[in-house]
Scaffold this active site. Structure first.
Site, PDB file in Angstrom:
ATOM      1  N   THR A   1       0.808  -1.221   0.000  1.00  0.00           N
ATOM      2  CA  THR A   1       0.000   0.000   0.000  1.00  0.00           C
ATOM      3  C   THR A   1       0.838   1.268   0.000  1.00  0.00           C
ATOM      4  OG1 THR A   1      -1.689  -1.184   1.223  1.00  0.00           O
ATOM      5  CG2 THR A   1      -1.840   1.201   1.265  1.00  0.00           C
TER       6      THR A   1
ATOM      7  N   ASP B   1       0.729  -7.000   5.096  1.00  0.00           N
ATOM      8  CA  ASP B   1       0.066  -8.291   5.316  1.00  0.00           C
ATOM      9  C   ASP B   1       1.047  -9.432   5.640  1.00  0.00           C
ATOM     10  OD1 ASP B   1      -2.346  -7.101   4.942  1.00  0.00           O
ATOM     11  OD2 ASP B   1      -2.704  -7.892   2.932  1.00  0.00           O
TER      12      ASP B   1
ATOM     13  N   ASP C   1       1.563  -6.837  -4.186  1.00  0.00           N
ATOM     14  CA  ASP C   1       0.842  -6.840  -2.926  1.00  0.00           C
ATOM     15  C   ASP C   1       1.511  -7.954  -2.121  1.00  0.00           C
ATOM     16  OD1 ASP C   1      -2.411  -6.292  -1.923  1.00  0.00           O
ATOM     17  OD2 ASP C   1      -1.228  -7.868  -0.990  1.00  0.00           O
ATOM     18  N   SER C   2       1.787  -7.707  -0.861  1.00  0.00           N
ATOM     19  CA  SER C   2       2.596  -8.694  -0.133  1.00  0.00           C
ATOM     20  C   SER C   2       1.874 -10.016   0.084  1.00  0.00           C
ATOM     21  CB  SER C   2       3.085  -8.117   1.190  1.00  0.00           C
ATOM     22  OG  SER C   2       2.075  -8.148   2.163  1.00  0.00           O
ATOM     23  N   SER C   3       0.587 -10.068  -0.211  1.00  0.00           N
ATOM     24  CA  SER C   3      -0.111 -11.353  -0.124  1.00  0.00           C
ATOM     25  C   SER C   3       0.376 -12.307  -1.219  1.00  0.00           C
ATOM     26  CB  SER C   3      -1.622 -11.153  -0.230  1.00  0.00           C
ATOM     27  OG  SER C   3      -2.026 -10.294   0.815  1.00  0.00           O
TER      28      SER C   3
ATOM     29  N   THR D   1       2.291 -22.248  19.865  1.00  0.00           N
ATOM     30  CA  THR D   1       0.993 -21.914  20.459  1.00  0.00           C
ATOM     31  C   THR D   1       0.156 -20.982  19.578  1.00  0.00           C
ATOM     32  OG1 THR D   1      -0.150 -20.912  22.348  1.00  0.00           O
ATOM     33  CG2 THR D   1       2.037 -20.063  21.879  1.00  0.00           C
ATOM     34  N   GLN D   2      -1.158 -21.151  19.678  1.00  0.00           N
ATOM     35  CA  GLN D   2      -2.090 -20.247  18.970  1.00  0.00           C
ATOM     36  C   GLN D   2      -2.194 -18.904  19.691  1.00  0.00           C
ATOM     37  OE1 GLN D   2      -5.914 -22.191  18.543  1.00  0.00           O
ATOM     38  NE2 GLN D   2      -5.025 -23.947  17.513  1.00  0.00           N
ATOM     39  N   CYS D   3      -1.725 -18.854  20.933  1.00  0.00           N
ATOM     40  CA  CYS D   3      -1.807 -17.603  21.706  1.00  0.00           C
ATOM     41  C   CYS D   3      -0.798 -16.585  21.177  1.00  0.00           C
ATOM     42  CB  CYS D   3      -1.492 -17.856  23.179  1.00  0.00           C
ATOM     43  SG  CYS D   3      -2.673 -18.915  23.993  1.00  0.00           S
TER      44      CYS D   3
HETATM   45  N1  ASP Z   1      -2.454  -5.862   0.997  1.00  0.00           N
HETATM   46  C1  ASP Z   1      -1.396  -4.925   1.275  1.00  0.00           C
HETATM   47  C2  ASP Z   1      -0.075  -5.677   1.226  1.00  0.00           C
HETATM   48  O1  ASP Z   1       0.223  -6.386   2.142  1.00  0.00           O
HETATM   49  C3  ASP Z   1      -1.608  -4.244   2.568  1.00  0.00           C
HETATM   50  C4  ASP Z   1      -0.500  -3.306   2.978  1.00  0.00           C
HETATM   51  O2  ASP Z   1       0.337  -2.883   2.208  1.00  0.00           O
HETATM   52  O3  ASP Z   1      -0.456  -2.956   4.136  1.00  0.00           O
HETATM   53  O4  ASP Z   1       0.642  -5.551   0.287  1.00  0.00           O
END
Ligand code: ASP
Length: 341
Positions: free
Chosen positions: A14, A91, A58-60, A276-278
């Protein structure tokens, strides 16, 4: 005194987006025009250079191959600059920071990842402050030595050890936290470093590791999980490691079928790491009866590692060695400040 030099690496996210005037959609802006967006950068007494990914992502969409690309860029420029700032989507920033921490052994210069929740072109953007302070941290020295010599995330006035972070908030500007480790620095009127928490500078030569094994899975347990699901995961073709995300201090169901499935995986040579999930606290196998069996069948306790760091560490360790003994030893050892042992 010569000016500090910082290399900016723009991977996407972003922070580097701008709203297209015609379509209204967010798209990456030309990084060569960064100072037009942030004229404040001209006021720095720092030599700034930048490289941008040809296709910012996008980092996804982040992949281990991109981590390797970043690590190689750092290696190539290591002797030319004093520090690095990596602009990255928030992300998966914790995964990338964790991966780089393992890939860059003997780091003695700062590698600061930052990004933003709002694009840099928007009025209320958090990106400007994040970027400006990240650059300042990457350039900061004391007695000619970098103050920070590790992979960090800087976000919303706080500097964190990268491999201790996780993104916990998709809405607020303060998106990251390190529940099991203190904040490394706070940016108020002054930049205040928590020197006791910072990694000691390394005097050895930088060594980069680019062999990562992505054949791993996260198996998050929940009440009602069925044998079919567990079996599908443990029998996945080519699987080499499982991160078993358990309840509380490392607990899970004591049902026979469940323990048998995990044991079968271990007997096949799959490494199983209990995490752990915590958000805070650690795995202590054997504390409760519901984790005693794990200890017996050879599940490795992950201590207070985050799932993000566990993913990166498992890929790194499995990529570096095929010896069961060595892998187990590395997973139990604090390699880059990622666990408290
Ligand atoms: N979806 C975006 C990413 O991870 C969100 C961000 O940049 O914060 O690339």
């Amino acid at each position: 005194m010569s000016k500090s030099k910082v290399l900016l690496i723009y991977t996407g996210g972003t922070i580097g987006m701008m709203q297209d005037v015609k379509t209204g959609q967010l798209k990456p802006f030309d990084f060569k025009h960064l100072t037009e967006q942030i004229p404040e950068l001209n006021k720095f007494d720092i030599v700034l250079s930048s490289v941008s990914f040809e296709k910012p992502i996008d980092s996804s969409d982040m992949q281990p191959s991109v981590w390797i690309e970043i690590a190689k860029l750092i290696e190539k420029n290591y002797d030319k600059v004093d520090g690095f700032v990596i602009l990255h989507g928030s992300d998966t920033m914790s995964f990338t920071a964790s991966a780089l921490s393992f890939m860059l052994e003997n780091l003695s210069k700062p590698v600061i990842l930052t990004g933003s929740q709002l694009p840099i072109g928007t009025i209320r953007t958090d990106g400007k402050e994040n970027l400006i302070t990240a650059i300042e941290i990457a350039a900061s020295k004391e007695k000619k030595k970098s103050i920070v010599s590790e992979v960090c995330i800087y976000f919303e006035f706080q500097l964190y050890r990268g491999n201790r972070t996780h993104k916990f908030n998709a809405e607020q500007f303060q998106a990251f936290q390190t529940s099991n480790y203190p904040v490394l620095a706070e940016a108020g009127v002054n930049l205040k470093y928590n020197k006791a928490a910072l990694k000691k500078a390394n005097t050895k030569k930088l060594k980069i590791h680019t062999s990562l094994n992505p054949n791993i899975a996260i198996l998050k347990v929940f009440p009602g999980i069925t044998p079919n699901v567990v079996e599908a995961i443990v029998n996945a073709k080519g699987l080499k490691g499982i991160i078993l995300e358990t309840f509380g201090s490392g607990n899970a169901s004591t049902q026979k079928w469940f323990i048998d499935s995990i044991k079968k995986a271990i007997d096949k040579g799959i490494v199983v790491l209990n995490v752990t999930q915590c958000n805070a606290g650690k795995v202590e196998q054997g504390k409760y009866a519901t984790s005693a069996a794990f200890k017996k069948i050879g599940v490795i306790g992950g201590a207070d590692i985050t799932s993000e760091a566990a993913v990166a560490k498992l890929m790194f360790v499995l990529g570096s060695s095929s010896s069961k003994k060595e892998i187990e030893k590395s997973l139990k050892t604090d390699l880059r400040g990622e666990i408290t042992v």
